[in-house]
Design a protein around this motif. Structure first.
Motif, PDB file in Angstrom:
ATOM      1  N   TYR A 203       0.001  -1.143   0.357  1.00 54.60           N
ATOM      2  CA  TYR A 203      -0.063  -0.004   0.141  1.00 54.60           C
ATOM      3  C   TYR A 203       1.083   1.209  -0.113  1.00 54.60           C
ATOM      4  CZ  TYR A 203      -3.939  -2.608   1.120  1.00 54.60           C
ATOM      5  OH  TYR A 203      -4.846  -3.982   1.250  1.00 54.60           O
ATOM      6  N   PRO A 204       0.904   1.946  -1.130  1.00 53.60           N
ATOM      7  CA  PRO A 204       1.985   3.339  -1.268  1.00 53.60           C
ATOM      8  C   PRO A 204       0.832   4.460  -0.707  1.00 53.60           C
ATOM      9  CG  PRO A 204       0.350   2.808  -3.193  1.00 53.60           C
ATOM     10  CD  PRO A 204       0.158   1.796  -2.204  1.00 53.60           C
ATOM     11  N   PRO A 205       2.068   5.041   0.042  1.00 52.22           N
ATOM     12  CA  PRO A 205       1.004   6.531   0.198  1.00 52.22           C
ATOM     13  C   PRO A 205       0.804   7.348  -0.603  1.00 52.22           C
ATOM     14  CG  PRO A 205       3.546   6.566   0.171  1.00 52.22           C
ATOM     15  CD  PRO A 205       3.110   5.509   0.080  1.00 52.22           C
ATOM     16  N   ASP A 206      -0.652   8.112  -0.267  1.00 48.15           N
ATOM     17  CA  ASP A 206      -1.514   8.741  -1.107  1.00 48.15           C
ATOM     18  C   ASP A 206      -0.522   9.785  -1.255  1.00 48.15           C
ATOM     19  OD1 ASP A 206      -1.358  11.137   0.954  1.00 48.15           O
ATOM     20  OD2 ASP A 206      -3.283  10.009   1.668  1.00 48.15           O
ATOM     21  N   ALA A 207      -1.046  10.874  -2.660  1.00 46.74           N
ATOM     22  CA  ALA A 207      -0.064  11.425  -3.570  1.00 46.74           C
ATOM     23  C   ALA A 207       0.395  12.998  -2.374  1.00 46.74           C
ATOM     24  CB  ALA A 207      -0.757  12.540  -4.570  1.00 46.74           C
ATOM     25  N   ALA A 208      -0.183  13.157  -1.749  1.00 39.64           N
ATOM     26  CA  ALA A 208      -0.190  14.117  -0.200  1.00 39.64           C
ATOM     27  C   ALA A 208       0.452  14.187   0.386  1.00 39.64           C
ATOM     28  CB  ALA A 208      -2.256  14.655   0.290  1.00 39.64           C
TER      29      ALA A 208
END
Length: 246
Positions: A203-208
């Protein structure tokens, strides 16, 4: 070969479906393993059930996702605000052996084999976003386009996946813990290097979150918080991941 069936104990017919799955495995002459879970009702039920399911299934298990599932995933990720990686959707391979087949083709095969497909009644509920994409958004988009758009969406995912792999190759030359290297890199490649570094359990972090880390790398801030109880700090031009004090 071993057939695995996960009973989440969410639906009234769940026990009967598990029995049907066992009977089909016996008819086909393959081993069968039943995994029984308890997933409480509440927010994010689909995501929690999926996480619980993959938590008990063996590594490398094959799934029955089809090209229609792929098209739905592209649209779901689009309306969630995903970038190119999200729109690349599911990766083909041995774990998803029928990803190129349409759902209708799997039903036709079942009919030829004399197998009665089981119907998950939760797929009829508009309370789940995927169901609305399947039953409302995809048909409407097809009417507007005057064509079946599922293959188009699947093809778009394939193109974006190839382009993403190319960019990942370029981004691999960047040391994501080197603040100066991250700040000097092209933003497209810097984001990819950081995303790969900060991905946890797939699970990658979100764009923000990625942008907050880039701000730390460029010296705008000395640290930033990330989801999952961690933070990224900069010291002596190095970035490091530490447990959040909060």
């Amino acid at each position: 070969m071993t057939a695995h069936h996960v009973n989440h104990r969410i639906r009234a017919k769940a026990d009967a479906d598990a029995l049907s799955a066992a009977e089909l495995a016996s008819r086909l002459g393959v081993a069968f393993e039943l995994h029984t879970l308890t997933v409480e009702s509440g927010p994010n039920l689909e995501a929690r059930a999926r996480a619980a399911r993959y938590g008990v299934l063996p590594r490398g298990v094959m799934t029955g996702h089809t090209a229609d599932d792929q098209a739905e995933t592209v649209l779901l990720n689009l309306i969630r605000g995903a970038g190119a990686d999200g729109l690349a959707a599911m990766t083909p391979g041995h774990r998803r052996p029928i990803l190129a087949l349409r759902r209708s083709e799997t039903h036709e095969l079942c009919a030829e084999l004399g197998v009665q497909p089981l119907h998950d009644e939760t797929n009829d509920s508009p309370s789940f976003r995927r169901n609305r994409v399947r039953d409302e958004l995809l048909p409407l988009a097809g009417q507007i386009a005057e064509r079946d758009i599922a293959p188009i969406l699947a093809r778009t995912a394939t193109i974006l996946r190839a382009e993403g792999a190319f960019l990942d190759g370029l981004a691999s030359a960047i040391d994501p813990s080197d603040a100066k290297a991250v700040a000097a890199a092209d933003p497209v490649l810097a984001r990819r290097a950081l995303r790969r570094w900060l991905t946890v359990d797939g699970y990658p972090p979100d764009a923000a979150a990625i942008e907050r880390v880039r701000a730390v790398a460029s010296g705008e801030h000395v640290a930033c918080e990330l989801p999952g109880g961690v933070r990224v700090e900069r010291s002596h031009q190095r970035l490091r991941i530490v447990a959040s004090s909060g």
